[in-house]
Design a protein around this motif. Sequence first.
Motif, short mmCIF file in Angstrom:
data_model
loop_
_atom_site.label_atom_id
_atom_site.label_comp_id
_atom_site.label_asym_id
_atom_site.label_seq_id
_atom_site.Cartn_x
_atom_site.Cartn_y
_atom_site.Cartn_z
N SER A 3 65.67 24.03 75.13
CA SER A 3 65.62 22.93 74.18
C SER A 3 65.68 21.59 74.90
O SER A 3 66.06 21.50 76.07
CB SER A 3 66.78 23.04 73.19
N HIS A 4 65.30 20.54 74.17
CA HIS A 4 65.30 19.20 74.75
C HIS A 4 66.70 18.81 75.22
O HIS A 4 66.87 18.22 76.30
CB HIS A 4 64.79 18.19 73.73
N SER A 5 67.73 19.09 74.42
CA SER A 5 69.10 18.70 74.78
C SER A 5 69.59 19.44 76.02
O SER A 5 70.25 18.85 76.88
CB SER A 5 70.05 18.97 73.61
N LYS A 6 69.24 20.72 76.14
CA LYS A 6 69.66 21.48 77.32
C LYS A 6 68.93 21.00 78.57
O LYS A 6 69.52 20.91 79.66
CB LYS A 6 69.41 22.97 77.10
N MET A 52 79.40 13.72 76.30
CA MET A 52 78.28 12.97 75.75
C MET A 52 77.16 13.88 75.26
O MET A 52 76.33 13.48 74.44
CB MET A 52 77.74 12.00 76.81
N LEU A 53 77.15 15.12 75.77
CA LEU A 53 76.15 16.12 75.35
C LEU A 53 76.89 17.38 74.92
O LEU A 53 76.79 18.43 75.56
CB LEU A 53 75.19 16.42 76.51
N PRO A 54 77.65 17.32 73.83
CA PRO A 54 78.53 18.43 73.46
C PRO A 54 77.80 19.72 73.12
O PRO A 54 78.36 20.80 73.21
CB PRO A 54 79.28 17.89 72.24
N GLY A 55 76.54 19.62 72.72
CA GLY A 55 75.81 20.83 72.37
C GLY A 55 75.24 21.57 73.56
O GLY A 55 74.62 22.62 73.40
N ALA A 56 75.44 21.02 74.77
CA ALA A 56 74.86 21.65 75.96
C ALA A 56 75.84 21.58 77.12
O ALA A 56 75.47 21.25 78.25
CB ALA A 56 73.54 20.96 76.31
N ARG A 57 77.10 21.91 76.85
CA ARG A 57 78.13 21.83 77.89
C ARG A 57 77.83 22.76 79.07
O ARG A 57 77.98 22.38 80.24
CB ARG A 57 79.50 22.18 77.31
N LEU A 58 77.42 23.99 78.78
CA LEU A 58 77.12 24.93 79.86
C LEU A 58 75.94 24.45 80.70
O LEU A 58 75.92 24.64 81.92
CB LEU A 58 76.84 26.32 79.29
N SER A 59 74.97 23.82 80.05
CA SER A 59 73.82 23.29 80.79
C SER A 59 74.25 22.14 81.70
O SER A 59 73.76 22.00 82.82
CB SER A 59 72.75 22.82 79.82
N VAL A 60 75.19 21.32 81.22
CA VAL A 60 75.73 20.24 82.05
C VAL A 60 76.42 20.84 83.28
O VAL A 60 76.20 20.40 84.42
CB VAL A 60 76.72 19.39 81.24
N ALA A 61 77.29 21.83 83.05
CA ALA A 61 78.00 22.47 84.17
C ALA A 61 77.02 23.13 85.13
O ALA A 61 77.20 23.06 86.35
CB ALA A 61 78.99 23.50 83.63
N LEU A 62 75.96 23.75 84.58
CA LEU A 62 74.95 24.39 85.43
C LEU A 62 74.26 23.37 86.33
O LEU A 62 74.08 23.60 87.53
CB LEU A 62 73.91 25.10 84.56
N GLY A 63 73.90 22.23 85.76
CA GLY A 63 73.25 21.19 86.56
C GLY A 63 74.17 20.64 87.63
O GLY A 63 73.76 20.47 88.79
N LEU A 64 75.43 20.37 87.29
CA LEU A 64 76.38 19.83 88.26
C LEU A 64 76.68 20.83 89.37
O LEU A 64 76.83 20.45 90.53
CB LEU A 64 77.68 19.45 87.55
N CYS A 65 76.77 22.12 89.01
CA CYS A 65 77.07 23.15 90.02
C CYS A 65 75.86 23.44 90.92
O CYS A 65 76.03 23.79 92.09
CB CYS A 65 77.51 24.44 89.33
N LEU A 98 78.44 25.57 97.54
CA LEU A 98 78.80 26.24 96.29
C LEU A 98 80.30 26.17 96.05
O LEU A 98 80.76 25.92 94.92
CB LEU A 98 78.34 27.70 96.34
N PHE A 99 81.08 26.37 97.10
CA PHE A 99 82.53 26.34 97.00
C PHE A 99 83.03 24.99 96.52
O PHE A 99 83.92 24.89 95.65
CB PHE A 99 83.16 26.69 98.35
N PHE A 100 82.46 23.91 97.08
CA PHE A 100 82.91 22.57 96.71
C PHE A 100 82.30 22.10 95.40
O PHE A 100 82.86 21.25 94.73
CB PHE A 100 82.56 21.58 97.82
N GLY A 101 81.14 22.64 95.02
CA GLY A 101 80.48 22.16 93.83
C GLY A 101 80.80 22.91 92.55
O GLY A 101 80.45 22.46 91.46
N LEU A 102 81.49 24.03 92.66
CA LEU A 102 81.69 24.89 91.49
C LEU A 102 82.91 24.54 90.63
O LEU A 102 82.78 24.42 89.41
CB LEU A 102 81.77 26.35 91.94
N PRO A 103 84.10 24.35 91.21
CA PRO A 103 85.30 24.24 90.35
C PRO A 103 85.30 23.03 89.43
O PRO A 103 85.56 23.16 88.23
CB PRO A 103 86.45 24.16 91.37
N GLY A 104 85.03 21.83 89.99
CA GLY A 104 85.15 20.60 89.22
C GLY A 104 84.33 20.59 87.94
O GLY A 104 84.87 20.31 86.85
N PRO A 105 83.02 20.87 88.00
CA PRO A 105 82.21 20.83 86.78
C PRO A 105 82.65 21.84 85.72
O PRO A 105 82.65 21.54 84.52
CB PRO A 105 80.80 21.16 87.29
#
Length: 256
Positions: A3-6, A52-65, A98-105
């Motif tokens: 989807s567009h939001s994801k 800011m994007l509550p409908g796509a939280r997992l997608s946000v975490a995926l992008g940050l990780c 991966l180790f440094f980028g995974l926990p925070g998001p």
Amino acid sequence: MVSHSKALAIASGLLVGGFLFLRFAGDNNAGLFSWEWYQGATLLGGIGLAGMLPGARLSVALGLCTAPLLVESIRTWLHVSRDPTCCSLWPIGLVLALFFGLPGPLIGSGISRLLTRIRLPRTVYAVPLTMALVIGALLPSLQHKERQRLETEIVPGLLKQIYDAEMVYRAGQPNGIFTCEGDRLPGAAGKLGWSTVTGSTMNKYLFIQHYTISLDCPNDISPRGFRVRASSHEFHMPAPKFSMDETGKLVVEPVR
């Protein structure tokens, strides 16, 4: 289909995560200094973007990780294109990314989910996101200050602490000898975490950041003198060398 939001969430996560990781690991001479600030920035970035994007939280975490892995892969590819022999240990770099980028998001996204129960306006989440970007902008300066403190205060201070402990140890010996076993030193100096390295049977090495501190004696059995040295074990990180012997004089060899 995504989807567009994801898609927006993934792209935003990649941009923010890539920026933070580049600021943290962009300088090979920075090592792992200020990693706590980087983790805090990714945590705040996760809270802000997911809020800011509550409908796509997992997608946000995926992008940050994913961003650190993507950035590290591109950096490795660029290095290999210039020098094919440069990066034989590149898988380790990806694991560290991966180790440094995974926990925070992931934690930040989870905190954002809890905060939604309070029903805060979306604009409020711009605050932690802005804080994350500010920390990212300041990371090189923070890393420089932390490294400077290590090289001007912490390492010389440890050498002086070891010297003082050697003097106390010698005063308690009837034959006036020193010790070359770090864990035999009295007080806090003997509890610094001394260890051995390959080919050695004596606990006379300390490791702090990119420095190795070694305790050397001309005669390990009944030493009448000693020298404690500190030098970088990361050859890609230029760093001064330090040494101090039984005279108590600190010798500093400048960066070459």
